[in-house]
Design an enzyme around this catalytic site. Structure first.
Site, PDB file in Angstrom:
ATOM      1  N   LYS A  53      21.925  26.284  67.534  1.00  0.00           N
ATOM      2  CA  LYS A  53      21.638  25.532  66.303  1.00  0.00           C
ATOM      3  C   LYS A  53      20.226  25.854  65.808  1.00  0.00           C
ATOM      4  CE  LYS A  53      24.975  22.003  67.514  1.00  0.00           C
ATOM      5  NZ  LYS A  53      25.290  20.715  68.146  1.00  0.00           N
ATOM      6  N   GLN A  97      22.105  15.815  70.489  1.00  0.00           N
ATOM      7  CA  GLN A  97      23.205  16.546  71.123  1.00  0.00           C
ATOM      8  C   GLN A  97      23.967  15.625  72.073  1.00  0.00           C
ATOM      9  OE1 GLN A  97      24.089  19.813  70.430  1.00  0.00           O
ATOM     10  NE2 GLN A  97      25.864  19.410  71.696  1.00  0.00           N
ATOM     11  N   ASP A 120      25.019  15.264  61.470  1.00  0.00           N
ATOM     12  CA  ASP A 120      26.299  15.295  62.192  1.00  0.00           C
ATOM     13  C   ASP A 120      27.392  14.620  61.381  1.00  0.00           C
ATOM     14  OD1 ASP A 120      26.740  16.642  64.542  1.00  0.00           O
ATOM     15  OD2 ASP A 120      25.671  15.179  65.778  1.00  0.00           O
TER      16      ASP A 120
END
Ligand code: NAP
Length: 283
Positions: A53, A97, A120
């Site tokens: 990422k 995460q 997200d």
């Protein structure tokens, strides 16, 4: 024989477009978008994901940092870091995460992220069959819709079958398809006659996590097949939920695993960061 939807190549094209935008907006607004990823603990798969990422964000010229916290981090320590990022005007995207260690309440962590920085897309999907206006949709579902659109297939009016009703993929992708005016069926482990239903679907999205659940004879000739599943086959190789070779004989378009939805998911994270940045600088 189906045309392969090459997620890697499509993602590469998107990165090039986003890099040009990041440069342009950076000059216009005096700063570039910033994506901050927090990882707690040493889970090796998660370490790889966060690294990818960060690389993707930097590839398009964004400011990006991975904040690594030890397994022993308390919930309050994590919430404090999130609060700091929430308050920092140069931070546009915050991603924690998952999974977090067991002693930390995942839902409390997700809820702590400023909804305007929630790349997200958890906040955007809260509250049923809608994406909240002004917030971004989750990355993998967004990737699925983007991949369908690259085939030139009109989603409106089509019968889309989503196999899997998980919170991260199945339910949100069904919502996005509904927003695109598809007629949506959601199948799950208790669904009867999956084959009969699948054979009437113009679009199949498989998000289950079972190798070869979708066999070739379930695919309507010419259908678009998007395979989200990530599994290890008996040969130890990565494979999706769809029996690729058999389904490709009948489908119009199909995504491979690997190289389909996976690379596009990270590209959509970068797109979400860009969208959050634009919403904030344009306020
Ligand atoms: P999940 O939350 O566990 O959901 C799985 C769903 O599959 C459940 O709704 C379950 O039904 C359903 N299911 C199980 N067996 C079934 C069967 N025989 N027939 C029909 N439906 C069945 O999983 P998830 O998080 O959505 O992930 C799904 C897959 O996508 C996994 O392989 C995951 O690794 C992959 N994934 C890939 C990406 C990517 O970037 N490519 C991103 C996220 C996830 P019930 O609800 O009835 O139990």
């Amino acid at each position: 024989m189906a045309q392969i939807i090459d997620g890697k190549a499509i993602a590469a094209g998107l990165y090039a477009e986003m890099a040009a935008k990041v440069e342009e907006y950076g000059n216009t607004y005096g700063r570039r978008p910033g994506l901050y990823v927090i990882i707690v603990g040493e889970d090796p798969a998660s370490q790889v994901y966060v690294r990818n990422k960060e690389i993707a964000a930097k590839k398009v010229g964004m400011v990006s940092e991975v904040i690594r916290m030890p397994e022993s981090t308390t919930q309050q320590e994590l919430l404090d870091v999130i609060a700091k990022l929430n308050a920092d005007n140069t931070v546009d995207g915050i991603l924690v995460q998952l999974p977090v260690p067991k002693h930390i309440d995942k839902d409390a962590v997700i809820a702590a992220v400023d909804p305007h920085k929630d790349v997200d897309g958890f906040f955007g999907m809260k509250g049923g069959f809608t994406v909240k206006k002004g917030y971004v949709a989750p990355c993998t579902p967004r990737a699925c819709i983007h991949l369908i659109k690259t085939t030139g297939t009109e989603i409106e009016g089509k019968h889309a079958l989503v196999v899997g009703r998980g919170e991260l993929v199945g339910k949100p992708v069904a919502t996005l398809l509904l927003n695109e005016n598809a007629t949506v069926t959601i199948a799950h482990s208790r669904t009867r006659n999956l084959k009969e239903i699948a054979l009437t679907a113009d679009i199949i999205i498989a998000a289950v996590g079972r190798a070869h659940l979708i066999t070739g004879d379930m695919v309507k000739p010419g259908a678009v097949v998007i395979d989200v599943g990530i599994n290890r086959g008996e040969d130890g190789k990565l494979c999706g939920d769809v029996d690729f070779a058999a389904a490709a004989d009948r489908a119009g378009y199909i995504t491979p695993v690997p190289g389909g939805v996976g690379p596009m998911t990270i590209a959509m994270l970068i797109q979400n960061t860009l969208d959050c940045y634009l919403a904030r600088v344009n306020k």
